[in-house]
Structures are given as C-alpha cells and as structure tokens.
Design a protein around this motif. Structure first.
Motif, PDB file in Angstrom:
ATOM      1  N   GLY A 116       0.856  -1.185   0.000  1.00 48.10           N
ATOM      2  CA  GLY A 116       0.000   0.000   0.000  1.00 48.10           C
ATOM      3  C   GLY A 116       0.892   1.235   0.000  1.00 48.10           C
ATOM      4  N   TYR A 117       0.835   1.993   1.104  1.00 54.40           N
ATOM      5  CA  TYR A 117       1.695   3.168   1.230  1.00 54.40           C
ATOM      6  C   TYR A 117       3.156   2.727   1.311  1.00 54.40           C
ATOM      7  CZ  TYR A 117       4.126   7.142   3.197  1.00 54.40           C
ATOM      8  OH  TYR A 117       5.035   8.148   3.411  1.00 54.40           O
ATOM      9  N   ARG A 118       4.019   3.543   0.733  1.00 54.14           N
ATOM     10  CA  ARG A 118       5.453   3.295   0.788  1.00 54.14           C
ATOM     11  C   ARG A 118       6.146   4.617   1.091  1.00 54.14           C
ATOM     12  NH1 ARG A 118       7.096   1.082  -4.656  1.00 54.14           N
ATOM     13  NH2 ARG A 118       5.760  -0.649  -4.087  1.00 54.14           N
ATOM     14  N   LEU A 139       3.720   6.313  -7.081  1.00 49.63           N
ATOM     15  CA  LEU A 139       2.461   6.794  -6.498  1.00 49.63           C
ATOM     16  C   LEU A 139       2.159   6.119  -5.165  1.00 49.63           C
ATOM     17  CD1 LEU A 139       0.210   7.225  -9.667  1.00 49.63           C
ATOM     18  CD2 LEU A 139       1.339   8.994  -8.304  1.00 49.63           C
ATOM     19  N   HIS A 140       2.869   5.048  -4.838  1.00 52.94           N
ATOM     20  CA  HIS A 140       2.740   4.446  -3.502  1.00 52.94           C
ATOM     21  C   HIS A 140       3.128   5.480  -2.436  1.00 52.94           C
ATOM     22  CE1 HIS A 140       1.957   0.169  -4.390  1.00 52.94           C
ATOM     23  NE2 HIS A 140       2.721   0.345  -5.458  1.00 52.94           N
ATOM     24  N   MET A 141       4.107   6.322  -2.738  1.00 55.18           N
ATOM     25  CA  MET A 141       4.563   7.338  -1.775  1.00 55.18           C
ATOM     26  C   MET A 141       3.521   8.427  -1.566  1.00 55.18           C
ATOM     27  SD  MET A 141       8.624   7.768  -2.644  1.00 55.18           S
ATOM     28  CE  MET A 141       8.330   8.557  -4.214  1.00 55.18           C
ATOM     29  N   ASP A 142       2.622   8.587  -2.515  1.00 57.83           N
ATOM     30  CA  ASP A 142       1.556   9.588  -2.400  1.00 57.83           C
ATOM     31  C   ASP A 142       0.252   8.974  -1.903  1.00 57.83           C
ATOM     32  OD1 ASP A 142       3.267  11.542  -3.451  1.00 57.83           O
ATOM     33  OD2 ASP A 142       2.667  11.065  -5.513  1.00 57.83           O
ATOM     34  N   GLY A 143       0.268   7.685  -1.583  1.00 59.72           N
ATOM     35  CA  GLY A 143      -0.943   7.012  -1.133  1.00 59.72           C
ATOM     36  C   GLY A 143      -1.969   6.835  -2.240  1.00 59.72           C
ATOM     37  N   LYS A 144      -1.504   6.795  -3.470  1.00 62.24           N
ATOM     38  CA  LYS A 144      -2.401   6.688  -4.626  1.00 62.24           C
ATOM     39  C   LYS A 144      -2.259   5.360  -5.357  1.00 62.24           C
ATOM     40  CE  LYS A 144      -2.479  11.637  -5.411  1.00 62.24           C
ATOM     41  NZ  LYS A 144      -3.709  12.180  -5.928  1.00 62.24           N
ATOM     42  N   ALA A 145      -1.558   4.392  -4.759  1.00 61.77           N
ATOM     43  CA  ALA A 145      -1.313   3.120  -5.443  1.00 61.77           C
ATOM     44  C   ALA A 145      -1.393   1.961  -4.461  1.00 61.77           C
ATOM     45  CB  ALA A 145       0.057   3.140  -6.120  1.00 61.77           C
TER      46      ALA A 145
END
Length: 189
Positions: A116-118, A139-145
């Motif tokens: 999820g989030y990274r 986009l994992h770093m933006d909470g979008k992936a």
C-alpha cells in the motif's frame, strides 16, 4: 413500495444523517456499531488481507458518496509501509476504485494486499535492491497506489477489469503474482 420499518433502531438509523451516524457509531472496533453501519443501504465496504503483516480488515469506508473519516484513518494505518511502519494518507479515490473493481468482478473475497503506502526511504531502498520495477516517484509514496491480488480471480481477469475501469494506472506483474492499481493518469504496463 416497501412499508417503512417500525423498528425504532432502523428508524433512528434512517433519519439521523448518514455521515453523522457513521461518525457516532465508531470506533471501528465496536462490532455492533460496525454491523449497524454496514446495514445502511448505501454502505460501501471493502475487505483486505495483508500478505506481509497478516492483518485483516473489513470496513465500511463510505456511505453513499460520503467517506467515513474514522474508516479512512483505520485504512491508512492498515495500508502503512510494512517495512518502516510509517503511516501515510491513502487517497480515498483509491478505495472507490477498488470498490468499483470488486463490483465489476462480482467478487466478495478480500483483496490481498502486497503493498500500500510506501515511504520515500523505503521506495529508495527498494529501487536499489530490486532490479527495476520501482518508480523513483512511485504513487505508492503519495498514497495513490496499491498492489493486490484477489483470491478466486485470475491475475489476467483482475488486470483486465482494472483496465476496463480507466480509473488510473494498471501494472501487471505475473511473476510476482500481483496487479498494481493507482489513481494517477490512465496508463498500463
């Protein structure tokens, strides 16, 4: 036309404003409260099993078009960076996309979450240690992936359903056994 219920609890639930009710019924750990929220006609729920932490969650994240803040907070924690424990803010539209995906596939199984989030530090580490496949501005770093699979659904069917929604990016990783879905621009790889 159905006759309105005479059950006082149902009348209360129907007449008190869905979002206010959602907030009043939580904390999410209270099972009777969650069950009451889940009975609302416009309740949208998701269930997840995390492959790395072993945690599970089944939650009503929205009622109609209104997101439930306490549910979003619980999902943020659930989808935290499993390497560092850092909690990020997950884009609520990602949950809406996953809900549409679940409907498209007519599947009630929980999503299995691979990532999820990274955090930026984790993302940088993975870029160095995994021979490609990790974007520098993931986009994992933006909470979008999110990287997922769905028991009982082939990866090809999961990918094709995600592509059909045109809700963002879709990555297909058959060797690693997951599909990446995000709320960024529409694209696939």
């Amino acid at each position: 036309m159905t006759k309105p219920s005479s059950d006082p609890r149902r009348l209360f639930l129907c007449n008190t404003g869905k979002l206010a009710l959602a907030g009043a019924l939580l904390p999410l750990s209270a099972r009777p409260a969650f069950a009451a929220l889940a009975t609302l006609p416009e309740a949208r729920s998701l269930a997840f099993d995390h492959t790395h932490t072993g945690e599970r969650i089944a939650i009503v994240y929205a009622v109609g078009e209104q997101f439930v803040p306490e549910a979003l907070a619980a999902l943020n924690r659930f989808l935290r960076d499993h390497y560092s424990g850092e909690v990020g803010m997950i884009d609520p539209q990602l949950f809406a996309l996953l809900y549409r995906l679940k409907q498209t596939l007519s599947c009630e199984s929980p999503f299995q979450v691979i990532s999820g989030y990274r955090s930026p530090a984790t993302n940088a580490h993975l870029r160095k240690t995994r021979g490609g496949g990790v974007a520098s501005h993931s986009l994992h770093m933006d909470g979008k992936a999110i990287d997922i699979r769905l028991p009982g659904v082939s990866l090809v069917d999961l990918r094709d359903a995600a592509l059909s929604l045109r809700g963002g990016g879709v990555g297909f990783y058959p060797q690693e056994q997951f599909v990446h879905a995000d709320t960024g621009r529409v694209r696939n790889w």
